[in-house]
Design an enzyme around this catalytic site. Structure first.
Site, short mmCIF file in Angstrom:
data_model
loop_
_atom_site.label_atom_id
_atom_site.label_comp_id
_atom_site.label_asym_id
_atom_site.label_seq_id
_atom_site.Cartn_x
_atom_site.Cartn_y
_atom_site.Cartn_z
N GLU A 113 16.74 -1.26 9.28
CA GLU A 113 15.57 -2.04 9.96
C GLU A 113 14.38 -1.93 9.17
O GLU A 113 14.12 -1.08 8.56
CB GLU A 113 15.30 -1.59 11.39
CG GLU A 113 14.14 -2.10 11.84
CD GLU A 113 13.46 -1.50 13.16
OE1 GLU A 113 13.39 -2.33 14.25
OE2 GLU A 113 13.27 -0.47 13.27
N HIS A 167 0.49 5.50 19.76
CA HIS A 167 1.89 6.27 19.98
C HIS A 167 1.30 7.99 20.19
O HIS A 167 1.61 8.42 21.41
CB HIS A 167 2.83 6.34 18.72
CG HIS A 167 3.96 7.14 19.25
ND1 HIS A 167 5.05 6.63 19.76
CD2 HIS A 167 4.30 8.51 18.86
CE1 HIS A 167 5.88 7.58 19.68
NE2 HIS A 167 5.59 8.49 19.31
N GLU A 195 0.86 -1.30 -0.03
CA GLU A 195 0.13 -0.02 -0.13
C GLU A 195 0.85 1.12 0.00
O GLU A 195 0.76 2.23 -0.74
CB GLU A 195 -1.03 0.23 1.21
CG GLU A 195 -2.06 -1.08 1.16
CD GLU A 195 -3.07 -0.86 0.08
OE1 GLU A 195 -3.36 0.49 -0.26
OE2 GLU A 195 -3.60 -1.77 -0.38
N ASP A 243 19.23 0.40 13.50
CA ASP A 243 17.97 0.83 13.11
C ASP A 243 18.18 2.30 13.14
O ASP A 243 17.07 2.96 12.95
CB ASP A 243 16.65 0.54 14.33
CG ASP A 243 16.99 1.37 15.64
OD1 ASP A 243 18.30 1.79 15.73
OD2 ASP A 243 15.96 1.47 16.60
N LYS A 284 19.67 6.20 22.76
CA LYS A 284 19.46 4.93 22.74
C LYS A 284 21.22 4.41 23.01
O LYS A 284 21.18 3.32 23.72
CB LYS A 284 19.44 4.27 21.39
CG LYS A 284 19.26 2.73 20.99
CD LYS A 284 18.37 2.27 19.97
CE LYS A 284 18.10 0.84 19.99
NZ LYS A 284 17.27 0.49 18.78
N ARG A 343 21.23 4.60 26.77
CA ARG A 343 20.55 3.42 27.40
C ARG A 343 21.25 2.26 27.43
O ARG A 343 21.11 1.35 28.42
CB ARG A 343 19.19 3.17 26.87
CG ARG A 343 18.06 4.08 27.12
CD ARG A 343 16.59 3.61 26.72
NE ARG A 343 16.56 3.35 25.59
CZ ARG A 343 16.27 4.04 24.13
NH1 ARG A 343 16.06 5.10 24.62
NH2 ARG A 343 16.05 3.33 23.20
#
Length: 229
Positions: free
Chosen positions: A166, A182, A65, A99, A80, A83
């Site tokens: 990703e 979200h 689509e 990613d 990230k 972390r």
């Protein structure tokens, strides 16, 4: 290229300077890395567009689509790495984050997700590093999608470089739920009671969305079987 420049400028403000590199060298490395990620996105997008055109020709239908892509923001890259307790350097980004380059493919039906993923994986220049199937095993909040971490070669002026990306594949219904979930839940200051209530309600919506996906798949299969008689 304007997007790359903006990202590099911001990334340069965030990155701790690698002691082995001068400032100019560090900027150039950042620019080269983000440009490589953008090239990887274009390569993967092209592969899916070719597959979509081929299915249109062979089967008179388009399994895709829409296709969207993004480069991870410098702030998200920094967060990230922090972390994961990793150094905030260009080398660390390239070696540890899979990613930074992201491609999302929206399909009409669940079967199309696995069909397209299989077609991509079987291409001999694609290396699959990881598969996370959140369709067969959804996240606790109800999130569903198929995630592939892949490595793809890009061909530059004097070298071939392998770049990680990703790929997310999901149906229209999965995308609709994920976007609204979200928007409703993140960056909101909810009380524990309201957080738990909305979590339960969103999970019910995810399950209803999943039932819709399978019902639409069933209807399509009936139509296809009748057409092939």
């Amino acid at each position: 290229m304007e997007e790359i420049k903006k990202i590099v400028d911001k990334l340069q403000q965030i990155l701790t300077q690698d002691g082995r590199l001068s400032l100019d060298e560090n900027i150039n490395k950042a620019r080269e890395l983000m440009s490589a990620y953008r090239c990887a996105i274009m390569e993967i997008e092209t592969k899916f567009k070719v597959l979509n055109d081929w299915f249109s020709l062979q089967h008179e239908r388009n399994p895709i689509e829409s296709i969207t892509s993004r480069l991870k923001s410098p702030e998200s890259i920094r967060d990230k790495l922090e972390r994961k307790h990793l150094p905030i350097t260009i080398t660390s980004i390239e070696e540890n984050l899979y990613d930074v380059a992201g491609i999302r493919v929206i399909c009409s039906f669940i079967d199309d997700i696995y069909l397209l993923a299989d077609c991509l994986i079987r291409q001999d220049d694609i290396k699959v590093l990881e598969v996370k199937d959140y369709i067969k095993t959804p996240k606790k909040n109800g999130y569903r999608s198929l995630h592939l971490i892949v490595e793809i070669p890009i061909f530059l002026e004097t070298q071939k470089k392998y770049v990680k990306a990703e790929v997310q594949l999901r149906t229209i219904a999965m995308e609709f739920w994920a976007k609204l979930e979200h928007r409703l839940r993140y960056k909101k200051h909810l009380s524990p009671e309201l957080y738990n209530y909305t979590a339960d309600e969103l999970l019910k919506c995810a399950n209803a969305s999943n039932q819709l996906d399978y019902k639409m798949q069933e209807i399509r299969n009936i139509i296809e079987n009748e057409k092939n008689k």
